[in-house]
Structures are given as structure tokens and as C-alpha cells.
Design an enzyme around this catalytic site. Structure first.
Site, PDB file in Angstrom:
ATOM      1  N   HIS A 172      19.042  -3.772  30.230  1.00 49.33           N
ATOM      2  CA  HIS A 172      18.453  -2.313  30.047  1.00 49.33           C
ATOM      3  C   HIS A 172      18.918  -1.234  31.087  1.00 49.33           C
ATOM      4  CE1 HIS A 172      15.591  -3.194  32.783  1.00 49.33           C
ATOM      5  NE2 HIS A 172      15.037  -1.818  32.759  1.00 49.33           N
TER       6      HIS A 172
HETATM    7  N1  UDP Z   1       9.011  -7.730  29.383  1.00 58.19           N
HETATM    8  C1  UDP Z   1       8.316  -7.860  27.990  1.00 58.19           C
HETATM    9  N2  UDP Z   1       8.849  -7.771  26.939  1.00 58.19           N
HETATM   10  C2  UDP Z   1      10.281  -7.801  26.882  1.00 58.19           C
HETATM   11  C3  UDP Z   1      11.093  -7.693  27.792  1.00 58.19           C
HETATM   12  C4  UDP Z   1      10.503  -7.616  29.145  1.00 58.19           C
HETATM   13  O1  UDP Z   1       7.023  -8.000  28.344  1.00 58.19           O
HETATM   14  O2  UDP Z   1      10.577  -7.871  25.660  1.00 58.19           O
HETATM   15  C5  UDP Z   1       8.617  -7.582  30.573  1.00 58.19           C
HETATM   16  C6  UDP Z   1       9.127  -8.534  31.657  1.00 58.19           C
HETATM   17  O3  UDP Z   1       8.609  -9.957  31.470  1.00 58.19           O
HETATM   18  C7  UDP Z   1       8.826  -7.676  32.934  1.00 58.19           C
HETATM   19  C8  UDP Z   1       8.926  -6.285  32.476  1.00 58.19           C
HETATM   20  O4  UDP Z   1       8.853  -6.278  30.999  1.00 58.19           O
HETATM   21  O5  UDP Z   1       7.268  -8.154  33.253  1.00 58.19           O
HETATM   22  C9  UDP Z   1       9.905  -5.811  33.051  1.00 58.19           C
HETATM   23  O6  UDP Z   1      10.191  -4.630  32.366  1.00 58.19           O
HETATM   24  P1  UDP Z   1      11.417  -4.013  32.410  1.00 58.19           P
HETATM   25  O7  UDP Z   1      12.889  -5.201  32.632  1.00 58.19           O
HETATM   26  O8  UDP Z   1      11.723  -2.918  31.289  1.00 58.19           O
HETATM   27  O9  UDP Z   1      11.698  -2.980  33.607  1.00 58.19           O
HETATM   28  P2  UDP Z   1      12.091  -3.056  35.373  1.00 58.19           P
HETATM   29  O10 UDP Z   1      11.277  -4.287  36.010  1.00 58.19           O
HETATM   30  O11 UDP Z   1      13.673  -3.294  35.252  1.00 58.19           O
HETATM   31  O12 UDP Z   1      11.703  -2.150  35.734  1.00 58.19           O
END
Ligand code: UDP
Length: 351
Positions: free
Chosen positions: A203
Site C-alpha cells: 500500500h
Molecule cells: N492490518 C490489518 N488488516 C489488513 C492489513 C493490515 O489489520 O487487512 C494491520 C497490520 O497487521 C498492521 C497494520 O494494519 O498492524 C498496518 O497498517 P498499514 O500497513 O496500513 O500501515 P503502516 O504500518 O505501513 O503505517
């Protein structure tokens, strides 16, 4: 009585806030007021986290979404300021590196309200990432910087934070608190889960907004999936781009985004994580799974140093080769992120 206003708006912030709100509820002299900026608003990117993780209902929902960075951050700044003027909190608590984070910090600072930044000090050293800009500016105007790792503390030292009027504290990583607490509450997703599978997410703007990067990543995943099934809960941003493209994804098991408890179910059972998410790189470690990160750099360098995670960029050959040939460190028995007591550390400091 200490009054805290928590600003959240995006999925990873809901997960972090869930862990800290649980701890706040143990104190009868701390009042928490939650402001949801609305950055993520769909049911499976927002509501499900509040329900499953029992996060207190937001007192304010600002409903700001679907805008460019400038308009989104600007509107958040204006609306958060209104809330702060009315509520007069002692602290504004912000998480991570999103537009909600920088808007919350800036609104509070201009009103002379103290700012606590959870997940401070992280750097990717890639100023083209919107997240990097948000982190650097937020850290600079925060009063307490809660750092998850030694690296984060070191980053701030190098930037001269010893001479800046603020406190830097190594609190540990609040996501580990969440992983430990919620892993016991896992829920099976409403899909067939193969015996052996890879869990993947994509993403980050640097991948989704660059067709050559996204194309290479999807080709590599599609190839690997011939050998080991890949479950890909797809972020709406990526889903939209794939829908309007010619990219081939026929071997992938693409599903809608899931709640954290379903995610935890898959984290507990998958063989490998392939991701460009920040949070998921650490969760791979918390759930003792190797990780391949489809980025050129990461803020979580200790995972790379210890060979739990490999940076594979958006290079099809490197992604496939690492999957086939790399031997990961599988001894997860070291403490890199504080072992799940970040919420306690943070609240002790705020008190
Ligand atoms: N996550 C979730 N459902 C999903 C995909 C990701 O709950 O379908 C969780 C994942 O386990 C993690 C968090 O969302 O805890 C990460 O979010 P994201 O990847 O959107 O953001 P980033 O961490 O890159 O800022």
C-alpha cells in the site's frame, strides 16, 4: 486529573491507540478524549478496529478524507484546533507518521498544549515519503518523544535533540503490546486458509503510484504464488489502481482488508510475510515469522541487521531469488521492541 486528547485517523493508529487506551482505562485520574480525523473511514479500515479491539468510541469524528495532502492536513489542522480550544487538554497524544499526526501536533503546539509523540525518532532517510516529512516535523515540535527502539533514540541524538527543549524516552514499541494482547483473541477470516501460505500487503505510495514498481512486485508475487499460496488483503488504494490496470494477479488470493483479529490469525499461521507496511514488518518479528520488505529502505533497521527481514525493493528478480534462496534468522528470542510494556512506560512518563 490529567486530560489527554488522542488524535487518530488511520488503521495503524487505531491498533496503537487500542493498546494505549486499554492501559489508560486502568487509571482513574486520566481522562482520554478520542478524536478520529476520518483519514480512513471505510468499515474495514476503521469501524472494525473500534469494534474488535474495544477502542472507546471517538468523541469527535472530523470526517476528513479523500483529499490531497495539503487540503487534508489543512482541514485537520483547522478542525483539531477547534476541538483543542474547547476541550483544553493537558496533553495531545499522537501516533506515527500520518497527516493526522502532523496536524494534531501543529494544532496543539500553536495553542501551547503539550504534545506527546508515540513512535518518535524513526527515519527512513527518504524525504520523498510523505511519512518521513510528517515524522521529522512532528518530532521537532513534540514535548515528549516516545521512541520504540535504540535506533530511534540514536537518530534523534544525531539530529541534535540533546540540545532541544524536549524529552526523549525509550518506551518500547506499542505495537508489541497490541500484538501480545490481541493474539489471544485471534479470529479466523471468512476464507479458506491453506495449510502453508504467505501473507502479503502492498500500500505504500512509492509502490502503488509507480506502475513499474507495482508491476514488478505483482509479477514477482504472481510467480511465487505458483509455488506457495499468497493471501493478499488489499488496501483500497492498491485495489483501485489494480482495477484500472492490466497487471496480472490471477495466482494471488486477493481479499478485502481484514480486521486486526483476522490479521493476527493469519500472522500466527503464515510461513512468511511479504510487505511494504511499516507495522507488518514488526509484526512478522512479534509472531516469529521471516519477512521480505518490498521497499528500498526501512525505519526498522534492527530487523535487517539481525536477518529477520530482507529489503528486496521492487526488483522482481531479487524478490523471487530471496524467496527461493535466502536463509533467514529464525531465532526470535531477542528483545528489540521492549517486550510489550510500552503502554505502561508511556503513561508513567505522562503522569
Ligand atoms: N492490518 C490489518 N488488516 C489488513 C492489513 C493490515 O489489520 O487487512 C494491520 C497490520 O497487521 C498492521 C497494520 O494494519 O498492524 C498496518 O497498517 P498499514 O500497513 O496500513 O500501515 P503502516 O504500518 O505501513 O503505517
Amino acid at each position: 486529573m490529567i486530560k489527554i486528547i488522542t488524535i487518530i485517523g488511520a488503521r495503524p493508529q487505531f491498533i496503537k491507540a487500542a493498546a494505549l487506551s486499554r492501559e489508560i482505562a486502568n487509571y482513574n485520574n486520566i481522562e482520554e478524549i478520542i478524536v478520529h480525523t476520518g483519514q480512513h473511514f471505510d468499515a474495514n479500515m476503521s469501524d472494525i478496529f473500534f469494534e474488535q479491539m474495544e477502542i472507546p468510541k471517538p468523541h469527535y469524528n472530523l470526517n476528513i478524507n479523500g483529499l490531497g495532502h495539503g487540503a487534508m492536513t489543512g482541514q485537520m489542522l483547522e478542525k483539531i484546533e477547534e476541538v483543542l480550544v474547547k476541550e483544553k487538554p493537558d496533553w495531545v497524544l499522537i501516533y506515527g507518521d500520518t497527516n493526522s499526526t502532523i496536524a494534531g501536533a501543529l494544532a496543539a503546539k500553536k495553542l501551547h498544549i503539550k504534545v506527546a509523540h508515540v513512535e518518535a525518532g524513526l527515519r527512513s532517510f527518504n524525504m520523498e515519503m510523505p511519512e518521513e516529512v510528517n515524522r521529522i516535523l512532528t518530532d521537532r515540535i513534540s514535548d515528549i518523544l516516545f521512541c520504540p527502539t535504540d535506533t530511534a533514540i540514536e537518530n534523534l541524538k544525531k539530529e541534535g535533540y540533546d540540545n532541544i527543549d524536549c524529552q526523549t524516552i525509550k518506551s518500547g514499541d506499542i505495537m508489541q503490546d497490541a500484538a501480545i494482547f490481541y493474539s489471544k483473541k485471534e479470529q479466523k477470516p471468512n476464507i479458506e486458509i491453506p495449510e502453508e501460505f504467505i501473507l502479503a500487503t502492498i500500500h505504500r505510495a512509492e509502490n502503488t503510484d509507480d506502475p513499474s514498481r507495482l508491476g514488478a512486485i505483482l509479477e514477482a508475487l504472481n510467480e511465487i504464488a505458483k509455488q506457495t499460496p499468497i493471501i493478499l488483503p488489499l488496501h483500497p488504494r492498491t485495489a483501485k489502481i489494480i482495477q484500472n490496470s492490466e497487471f496480472k494477479t490471477q495466482n494471488l488470493k486477493i481479499i478485502e482488508p481484514v480486521g486486526y483479529l483476522e490479521m493476527v490469525y493469519m500472522l500466527n499461521r503464515c510461513k512468511l510475510i511479504m510487505t511494504d507496511s511499516g507495522g507488518l514488518q514488526k509484526e512478522a518479528f512479534f509472531f516469529a515469522k521471516p519477512c521480505m520488505t518490498m521497499r528500498d529502505e526501512t525505519e526498522w533497521v534492527e530487523l535487517i541487521k539481525n536477518n529477520y527481514n530482507v529489503l528486496v525493493g521492487a526488483d522482481k528478480g531479487k524478490i523471487i531469488d530471496t524467496f527461493k534462496n535466502h536463509i533467514f534468522n529464525l531465532d526470535f528470542n531477542i528483545n528489540l521492541y521492549g517486550n510489550g510494556i510500552a503502554a505502561k512506560n508511556i503513561l508513567n512518563s505522562l503522569k
